[in-house]
Design a protein around this motif. Structure first.
Motif, PDB file in Angstrom:
ATOM      1  N   ALA A 124      38.568  95.015  74.383  1.00 61.07           N
ATOM      2  CA  ALA A 124      38.416  96.259  73.619  1.00 61.07           C
ATOM      3  C   ALA A 124      37.052  96.893  73.866  1.00 61.07           C
ATOM      4  N   THR A 125      36.018  96.088  73.974  1.00 61.30           N
ATOM      5  CA  THR A 125      34.678  96.625  74.221  1.00 61.30           C
ATOM      6  C   THR A 125      34.599  97.246  75.607  1.00 61.30           C
ATOM      7  N   PHE A 126      35.187  96.593  76.607  1.00 60.69           N
ATOM      8  CA  PHE A 126      35.210  97.160  77.950  1.00 60.69           C
ATOM      9  C   PHE A 126      35.955  98.498  77.959  1.00 60.69           C
ATOM     10  N   LEU A 127      37.112  98.548  77.308  1.00 60.88           N
ATOM     11  CA  LEU A 127      37.875  99.797  77.278  1.00 60.88           C
ATOM     12  C   LEU A 127      37.111 100.884  76.542  1.00 60.88           C
ATOM     13  N   ASN A 128      36.415 100.504  75.490  1.00 66.11           N
ATOM     14  CA  ASN A 128      35.629 101.477  74.727  1.00 66.11           C
ATOM     15  C   ASN A 128      34.544 102.107  75.587  1.00 66.11           C
ATOM     16  N   ARG A 144      29.237  83.736  86.786  1.00 65.24           N
ATOM     17  CA  ARG A 144      30.157  84.823  87.105  1.00 65.24           C
ATOM     18  C   ARG A 144      30.377  85.720  85.899  1.00 65.24           C
ATOM     19  N   GLY A 145      30.465  85.121  84.699  1.00 69.17           N
ATOM     20  CA  GLY A 145      30.617  85.912  83.490  1.00 69.17           C
ATOM     21  C   GLY A 145      29.394  86.767  83.201  1.00 69.17           C
ATOM     22  N   VAL A 146      28.203  86.234  83.476  1.00 68.32           N
ATOM     23  CA  VAL A 146      26.989  87.024  83.304  1.00 68.32           C
ATOM     24  C   VAL A 146      27.013  88.244  84.215  1.00 68.32           C
ATOM     25  N   GLN A 147      27.402  88.044  85.477  1.00 71.38           N
ATOM     26  CA  GLN A 147      27.518  89.171  86.404  1.00 71.38           C
ATOM     27  C   GLN A 147      28.512  90.207  85.892  1.00 71.38           C
ATOM     28  N   MET A 148      29.612  89.740  85.310  1.00 67.55           N
ATOM     29  CA  MET A 148      30.615  90.649  84.764  1.00 67.55           C
ATOM     30  C   MET A 148      30.027  91.498  83.640  1.00 67.55           C
ATOM     31  N   PHE A 149      29.368  90.864  82.667  1.00 66.90           N
ATOM     32  CA  PHE A 149      28.791  91.625  81.559  1.00 66.90           C
ATOM     33  C   PHE A 149      27.682  92.552  82.039  1.00 66.90           C
ATOM     34  N   GLU A 150      26.934  92.147  83.050  1.00 65.76           N
ATOM     35  CA  GLU A 150      25.915  93.034  83.618  1.00 65.76           C
ATOM     36  C   GLU A 150      26.571  94.255  84.258  1.00 65.76           C
ATOM     37  N   ARG A 151      27.676  94.048  84.950  1.00 70.34           N
ATOM     38  CA  ARG A 151      28.378  95.161  85.585  1.00 70.34           C
ATOM     39  C   ARG A 151      28.869  96.173  84.548  1.00 70.34           C
ATOM     40  N   TRP A 152      29.253  95.694  83.375  1.00 70.04           N
ATOM     41  CA  TRP A 152      29.698  96.585  82.303  1.00 70.04           C
ATOM     42  C   TRP A 152      28.532  97.112  81.462  1.00 70.04           C
ATOM     43  N   GLY A 153      27.298  96.704  81.797  1.00 64.15           N
ATOM     44  CA  GLY A 153      26.124  97.175  81.065  1.00 64.15           C
ATOM     45  C   GLY A 153      25.975  96.580  79.679  1.00 64.15           C
ATOM     46  N   LEU A 154      26.510  95.351  79.473  1.00 64.86           N
ATOM     47  CA  LEU A 154      26.546  94.767  78.135  1.00 64.86           C
ATOM     48  C   LEU A 154      25.827  93.433  78.023  1.00 64.86           C
ATOM     49  N   ALA A 155      25.321  92.901  79.119  1.00 63.27           N
ATOM     50  CA  ALA A 155      24.788  91.535  79.095  1.00 63.27           C
ATOM     51  C   ALA A 155      23.637  91.374  78.104  1.00 63.27           C
ATOM     52  N   ASP A 156      22.702  92.286  78.124  1.00 67.28           N
ATOM     53  CA  ASP A 156      21.523  92.130  77.272  1.00 67.28           C
ATOM     54  C   ASP A 156      21.855  92.280  75.795  1.00 67.28           C
ATOM     55  N   ARG A 157      22.915  93.008  75.473  1.00 66.61           N
ATOM     56  CA  ARG A 157      23.279  93.199  74.064  1.00 66.61           C
ATOM     57  C   ARG A 157      24.176  92.093  73.536  1.00 66.61           C
ATOM     58  N   LEU A 158      24.862  91.405  74.429  1.00 61.76           N
ATOM     59  CA  LEU A 158      25.848  90.433  73.971  1.00 61.76           C
ATOM     60  C   LEU A 158      25.462  88.976  74.199  1.00 61.76           C
ATOM     61  N   ASN A 190      28.581  88.946  68.307  1.00 59.19           N
ATOM     62  CA  ASN A 190      27.923  90.069  68.980  1.00 59.19           C
ATOM     63  C   ASN A 190      28.922  91.158  69.373  1.00 59.19           C
ATOM     64  N   LEU A 191      30.114  90.738  69.800  1.00 56.27           N
ATOM     65  CA  LEU A 191      31.150  91.713  70.137  1.00 56.27           C
ATOM     66  C   LEU A 191      31.607  92.489  68.906  1.00 56.27           C
ATOM     67  N   LEU A 192      31.769  91.812  67.775  1.00 53.58           N
ATOM     68  CA  LEU A 192      32.155  92.495  66.546  1.00 53.58           C
ATOM     69  C   LEU A 192      31.136  93.571  66.172  1.00 53.58           C
ATOM     70  N   LYS A 193      29.866  93.220  66.252  1.00 53.69           N
ATOM     71  CA  LYS A 193      28.821  94.192  65.922  1.00 53.69           C
ATOM     72  C   LYS A 193      28.824  95.362  66.902  1.00 53.69           C
ATOM     73  N   GLU A 194      28.922  95.042  68.195  1.00 54.66           N
ATOM     74  CA  GLU A 194      28.888  96.089  69.222  1.00 54.66           C
ATOM     75  C   GLU A 194      30.102  97.002  69.117  1.00 54.66           C
ATOM     76  N   LEU A 195      31.283  96.399  69.015  1.00 52.91           N
ATOM     77  CA  LEU A 195      32.513  97.177  69.029  1.00 52.91           C
ATOM     78  C   LEU A 195      32.708  97.969  67.743  1.00 52.91           C
ATOM     79  N   ILE A 196      32.487  97.341  66.590  1.00 52.77           N
ATOM     80  CA  ILE A 196      32.789  97.987  65.312  1.00 52.77           C
ATOM     81  C   ILE A 196      31.582  98.723  64.759  1.00 52.77           C
ATOM     82  N   ASP A 197      30.469  98.013  64.595  1.00 49.97           N
ATOM     83  CA  ASP A 197      29.315  98.577  63.891  1.00 49.97           C
ATOM     84  C   ASP A 197      28.572  99.612  64.726  1.00 49.97           C
ATOM     85  N   VAL A 198      28.514  99.389  66.047  1.00 48.90           N
ATOM     86  CA  VAL A 198      27.782 100.317  66.912  1.00 48.90           C
ATOM     87  C   VAL A 198      28.700 101.415  67.460  1.00 48.90           C
TER      88      VAL A 198
END
Length: 391
Positions: free
Chosen positions: A22-26, A55-69, A110-118
């Motif tokens: 959901a966060t990626f789609l958002n 590999r997961g770190v690279q994925m979150f970096e590609r989506w611009g979310l690694a530092d926040r999550l 962290n995903l709950l905060k990012e997706l819902i609260d932010v």
């Protein structure tokens, strides 16, 4: 009276897979709704395992979310112990990407905060009676009840991220999916304790059975103890847990501390293929289970939803569902590769232990496989790549 909604993607299940998708789609402005049967506050305190591999770190970096999550880099080490004698294995890599310490609980929070609260994402908690309609030639619908009554959501696609006992996979007609399964013949007692890992994470074998200690935050860790599949949590009172830990680690200095909870985990490998039917797609535990010895469950789920998110975006932006249709063919080869790694880890760590289970020949062959990780650079590199998720 039912109320109606409409969206592009309905995600059934608000665990790590569903919330990540959901966060990626958002981030790409693809409308989606997440349905979760549990209350948010219960999800936030649910302790789950996992370190986000390289590999997961690279994925979150590609989506611009690694530092926040994600948390900070973590040393990719395992203290492999045999009858109390330890050797520390370090996964060496030349790509400059380090795994990050992030349990499923931390990542989900962290995903709950990012997706819902932010971002103001649409997550419906405490839903019940979820029903999926995924008929040929008609638009999919998902209906459910909550405190506000009965609701029906029309959508283009449904993603089942609701685990091995969820409604998503069970909604697929008999005969569509092939189930591949293997039972390893033993289980683990999983005990969450009020004691941190003071050195490296431990994967230990002894003539008395397997034991592991893995971090679960700054003050807690989880011990895993091999046991028969017939055991129940009641068979493992605190004193027995600590006595077995001391025995299997050959360390009488370990003190009893609080045991917060204990569960029995039966070790098995399960794959359902294909991982899709019409406009319904399965991800994570809804499609596959791996034995926890390889620590790949969360990361395989993250790979699933990464592939799905990119395919959904391609469809929304270009009306091209080629990648959606190829979803199973894309993710299954990697899944089978890491099923094999997890089976290798499981068989090695248990065969190398109690010789009354598989015999002393299997025990010594398994210990030779562990020796190779420290003596053979090729074996060490391959093991490190699998540990980091880059194989």
């Amino acid at each position: 009276m039912a109320t109606n909604n409409e969206t592009a993607v309905v995600i059934v299940g608000g665990g790590v897979a569903g919330l990540t998708l959901a966060t990626f789609l958002n981030t790409a402005n693809v409308p989606c709704i997440v349905l979760e049967r549990t209350a948010r506050h219960r999800i936030e305190v649910r302790a789950r395992a996992g370190v986000v591999e390289a590999r997961g770190v690279q994925m979150f970096e590609r989506w611009g979310l690694a530092d926040r999550l994600l948390g900070g880099p973590v040393a990719e080490t395992i203290d492999y112990r045999i009858n109390g004698v330890g050797r520390v294995f370090t996964a060496v890599a030349d790509d400059g990407i380090a795994s990050r310490f992030c349990t499923q609980q931390m990542l989900v929070n962290n995903l709950l905060k990012e997706l819902i609260d932010v971002r103001g994402g649409d997550v419906r908690f405490e839903v019940a009676d979820v029903a999926i309609r995924n008929k040929e030639g008609s638009r999919p619908h998902v209906s459910f009840t909550d405190a506000g009554g009965r609701h029906d959501i029309a959508c283009d696609f449904i993603v089942g991220c609701d685990g091995s006992r969820g409604v998503s996979r069970s909604s697929i007609p008999d005969g569509v999916l092939t189930k591949y399964t293997h039972e390893y013949g033993y289980a683990w007692v999983a005990a969450l304790v009020e004691a941190p890992v003071t050195g490296h994470p431990i994967m230990g074998v002894s003539d008395d059975g397997f034991v592991a200690q893995l971090p679960r935050g700054p003050q807690r860790s989880r011990y895993y103890l091999q046991c028969p599949v017939s055991d129940t949590p009641e068979d493992w009172p605190d004193e027995r847990i600590w006595n077995e830990i001391r025995l299997r680690l050959r360390d009488d200095s370990i003190q009893n501390v609080i045991v917060h909870d204990r569960d029995i985990t039966v070790l098995r490998s399960v794959v359902y293929a294909p991982m899709q039917h019409r406009n319904l797609f399965l991800a994570g535990d809804a499609a596959h289970l791996v034995p926890p010895t390889g620590a790949k469950g969360m990361n395989l789920a993250l790979y699933d939803v990464d592939v799905l998110a990119q395919a959904f975006i391609k469809f929304v932006q270009n009306n091209d569902r080629t990648d959606l249709d190829a979803y199973s063919a894309t993710v299954l080869p990697r899944l089978w590769k890491y099923q094999e790694f997890s089976a290798w880890m499981t068989d090695t760590m248990h065969d190398a232990g109690d010789p009354t289970l598989q015999g002393n020949v299997r025990q010594m062959m398994a210990r030779a496989r562990l020796d190779a990780l420290f003596e053979n650079p090729v074996a060490a590199r391959l093991h490190g790549e699998y540990q980091r998720g880059t194989a």
